[in-house]
Write a protein that holds these residues in place. Sequence first.
Motif, PDB file in Angstrom:
ATOM      1  N   ALA A 178     -61.002 -35.103 -87.856  1.00 28.00           N
ATOM      2  CA  ALA A 178     -60.264 -33.993 -88.468  1.00 28.00           C
ATOM      3  C   ALA A 178     -58.981 -34.469 -89.141  1.00 28.00           C
ATOM      4  N   HIS A 179     -58.520 -35.662 -88.752  1.00 29.02           N
ATOM      5  CA  HIS A 179     -57.310 -36.242 -89.341  1.00 29.02           C
ATOM      6  C   HIS A 179     -57.652 -37.421 -90.256  1.00 29.02           C
ATOM      7  N   GLY A 180     -58.820 -37.370 -90.855  1.00 26.92           N
ATOM      8  CA  GLY A 180     -59.190 -38.384 -91.826  1.00 26.92           C
ATOM      9  C   GLY A 180     -59.563 -39.718 -91.225  1.00 26.92           C
ATOM     10  N   GLY A 181     -59.895 -39.737 -89.939  1.00 29.29           N
ATOM     11  CA  GLY A 181     -60.298 -40.977 -89.288  1.00 29.29           C
ATOM     12  C   GLY A 181     -59.158 -41.875 -88.886  1.00 29.29           C
ATOM     13  N   GLU A 182     -57.922 -41.411 -89.074  1.00 30.19           N
ATOM     14  CA  GLU A 182     -56.749 -42.247 -88.785  1.00 30.19           C
ATOM     15  C   GLU A 182     -56.033 -41.735 -87.546  1.00 30.19           C
ATOM     16  N   LEU A 183     -55.624 -42.683 -86.704  1.00 35.99           N
ATOM     17  CA  LEU A 183     -54.850 -42.316 -85.525  1.00 35.99           C
ATOM     18  C   LEU A 183     -53.388 -42.142 -85.926  1.00 35.99           C
ATOM     19  N   THR A 184     -52.992 -40.907 -86.123  1.00 42.97           N
ATOM     20  CA  THR A 184     -51.609 -40.576 -86.457  1.00 42.97           C
ATOM     21  C   THR A 184     -50.940 -39.924 -85.254  1.00 42.97           C
ATOM     22  N   TYR A 185     -49.643 -39.759 -85.333  1.00 52.48           N
ATOM     23  CA  TYR A 185     -48.911 -39.087 -84.263  1.00 52.48           C
ATOM     24  C   TYR A 185     -49.424 -37.663 -84.098  1.00 52.48           C
ATOM     25  N   GLU A 186     -49.667 -37.004 -85.222  1.00 49.52           N
ATOM     26  CA  GLU A 186     -50.149 -35.622 -85.189  1.00 49.52           C
ATOM     27  C   GLU A 186     -51.546 -35.538 -84.571  1.00 49.52           C
ATOM     28  N   ALA A 187     -52.394 -36.522 -84.872  1.00 45.23           N
ATOM     29  CA  ALA A 187     -53.741 -36.543 -84.279  1.00 45.23           C
ATOM     30  C   ALA A 187     -53.642 -36.686 -82.763  1.00 45.23           C
ATOM     31  N   MET A 188     -52.766 -37.575 -82.304  1.00 39.41           N
ATOM     32  CA  MET A 188     -52.591 -37.756 -80.861  1.00 39.41           C
ATOM     33  C   MET A 188     -52.142 -36.458 -80.192  1.00 39.41           C
ATOM     34  N   VAL A 189     -51.191 -35.765 -80.814  1.00 37.56           N
ATOM     35  CA  VAL A 189     -50.686 -34.511 -80.259  1.00 37.56           C
ATOM     36  C   VAL A 189     -51.791 -33.465 -80.160  1.00 37.56           C
ATOM     37  N   ASP A 190     -52.737 -33.500 -81.085  1.00 37.53           N
ATOM     38  CA  ASP A 190     -53.827 -32.513 -81.115  1.00 37.53           C
ATOM     39  C   ASP A 190     -54.906 -32.763 -80.058  1.00 37.53           C
ATOM     40  N   MET A 191     -54.849 -33.887 -79.375  1.00 30.82           N
ATOM     41  CA  MET A 191     -55.892 -34.216 -78.393  1.00 30.82           C
ATOM     42  C   MET A 191     -55.594 -33.541 -77.065  1.00 30.82           C
ATOM     43  N   LYS A 192     -55.857 -32.251 -76.996  1.00 32.83           N
ATOM     44  CA  LYS A 192     -55.506 -31.437 -75.829  1.00 32.83           C
ATOM     45  C   LYS A 192     -56.327 -31.815 -74.594  1.00 32.83           C
ATOM     46  N   TYR A 193     -57.620 -32.062 -74.779  1.00 35.22           N
ATOM     47  CA  TYR A 193     -58.430 -32.421 -73.610  1.00 35.22           C
ATOM     48  C   TYR A 193     -58.019 -33.781 -73.060  1.00 35.22           C
ATOM     49  N   LEU A 194     -57.621 -34.691 -73.929  1.00 37.26           N
ATOM     50  CA  LEU A 194     -57.116 -35.982 -73.471  1.00 37.26           C
ATOM     51  C   LEU A 194     -55.865 -35.781 -72.612  1.00 37.26           C
ATOM     52  N   ASP A 195     -54.996 -34.862 -73.016  1.00 36.04           N
ATOM     53  CA  ASP A 195     -53.841 -34.514 -72.192  1.00 36.04           C
ATOM     54  C   ASP A 195     -54.280 -34.095 -70.792  1.00 36.04           C
ATOM     55  N   GLN A 196     -55.322 -33.255 -70.733  1.00 32.97           N
ATOM     56  CA  GLN A 196     -55.804 -32.765 -69.445  1.00 32.97           C
ATOM     57  C   GLN A 196     -56.330 -33.917 -68.576  1.00 32.97           C
ATOM     58  N   VAL A 197     -57.023 -34.854 -69.197  1.00 33.03           N
ATOM     59  CA  VAL A 197     -57.560 -36.002 -68.459  1.00 33.03           C
ATOM     60  C   VAL A 197     -56.426 -36.828 -67.867  1.00 33.03           C
ATOM     61  N   ILE A 198     -55.400 -37.068 -68.657  1.00 35.83           N
ATOM     62  CA  ILE A 198     -54.281 -37.888 -68.176  1.00 35.83           C
ATOM     63  C   ILE A 198     -53.474 -37.142 -67.114  1.00 35.83           C
ATOM     64  N   CYS A 199     -53.259 -35.850 -67.318  1.00 37.61           N
ATOM     65  CA  CYS A 199     -52.542 -35.060 -66.307  1.00 37.61           C
ATOM     66  C   CYS A 199     -53.299 -35.036 -64.988  1.00 37.61           C
TER      67      CYS A 199
END
Length: 496
Positions: free
Chosen positions: A336-357
């Motif tokens: 969704a972010h053009g295949g690039e790992l940007t700061y905004e893409a990282m922030v959008d990874m809500k399920y990843l947040d849940q995994v780390i929490c």
Amino acid sequence: MDLAVVLVGVFCLLLSVVLWVRKRLTYWKEMGAPYEEPHFIFGNLKGVGIYDHDGQLTERFYRKHKNKGPFVGVYFFLSPVVIPTDLEFVKSILVKDFNYFHDRGIYFNEKDDPLSAHLFTLPGLRWKRLRTKITPAFTSGKMKLMFPIVVEVAQRLEDKISKVAEVGAVMDVKAVMARFTMDSIGTCAFGLASNTLQDESSEFFRVGMSVFDNPRHGTWFLFLLIAFRELAGKLRFKLFRDEVTKFYTSIVRKTVDYRLANNVQRNDYMDILIKLHTGADEGPLTFNELLSHAFVFHSAGFETSSTTLQFCFYELACNPDIQERTRSHILEVLEAHGGELTYEAMVDMKYLDQVICETLRHYPPAGNHFREVTQDYKVPGTEFTLKKGTSVMVPVYAVHHDPEYYPDPLKFNPDNFADENVKARPFAAYMPFGEGPRICIGARFAMMQVKIGVIAGLRRYRYTVSTKTRQPLKLLSKIFLASVEGGIWLNVERIE
């Protein structure tokens, strides 16, 4: 006759000592507070550093005495200690009545052991002054500036994992992730190219890891230093081995001297420390103060983040459905972010947040948060008054494994951190970084670093648990921070 007098004197002295110890160990009983019956010598620390991790020890007291009152009284040897068992009381300690609990009460020796006197251990006004001045290094704006640097290091992490997968070897997750976090913090904070991901024999890695893998003292002795801080200070006990102090002093001295001589400014954590060291404002940092703050950010930062990554990949390997869901989520957001790992893409990874929490809930880096009563304090809703100098241990591990807040707490379940579940829990039911004014200053950086590490390690690789990993996992008892006996070893397979 003379011998009889001596024997009577010795007997009277021993009797006096025994009666004094017994008196000390009736403190909570005489107060009328719920308490755990102490051992005559160890208080309630029997087994710590030998059998039990300190977080699991306090969990036993927490479960046994929960709902009997807002806290249970225990003893570190002869010193009374409070373990809160009610989250409203935890909230009072960490936030509402912070002015009564602003110090941690942890031993440090600034004169003989400069690495020990840092933002985590300093009391009162010194802590507050430094916290205010250092906080600008950890704003969201600074995180965005550091983000591409961490991503660059993460690319080297992917290369490291790729080599393991190519030869079909098992991966020591802690060692690999520690090299990643050590390199990223070294680069972001100090501008140091430690290159431990590429240099297997790195002195930087060896000494940095030895801070935790080969500490000067074990958990049991650290509790002894906390219980008898004044005596320990007079005896000039140190917390860190001389090799560690010498190594970090040399690294920081060279970095400071180079930047000052060449007018180098990188807008990073070291820049802020140097400005506080050379500035004209009242009370500039001494070099030893600069050294201690640089040391704790680097050492504690790489260790806690690498430990979190280790446990996260272990749980993903144990739960292939969650691993697949996390990987798919990462790839979808990246697309969704053009295949690039940007700061905004990282922030959008809500399920990843849940995994780390969920990882931090299951395996909080510190099993307890330490506080000290800085002035006499009447516990709300009770007749109990805690005297100035009383130690407090907030039982993080116990709260994180309380079925009242987390159904089936031993199960790894990222849905515990879905929005609706988070909103349903009370304040302080989740506190891996602490809470209130003394919450970990590097929490935002730590979360960013861990998220990038998971993204880099998971998007192209699949993991299963190696037979080399001892299961069930057992936390090492000799250190405060969570670590596993025998390490965690995973099989790695590249996804084409």
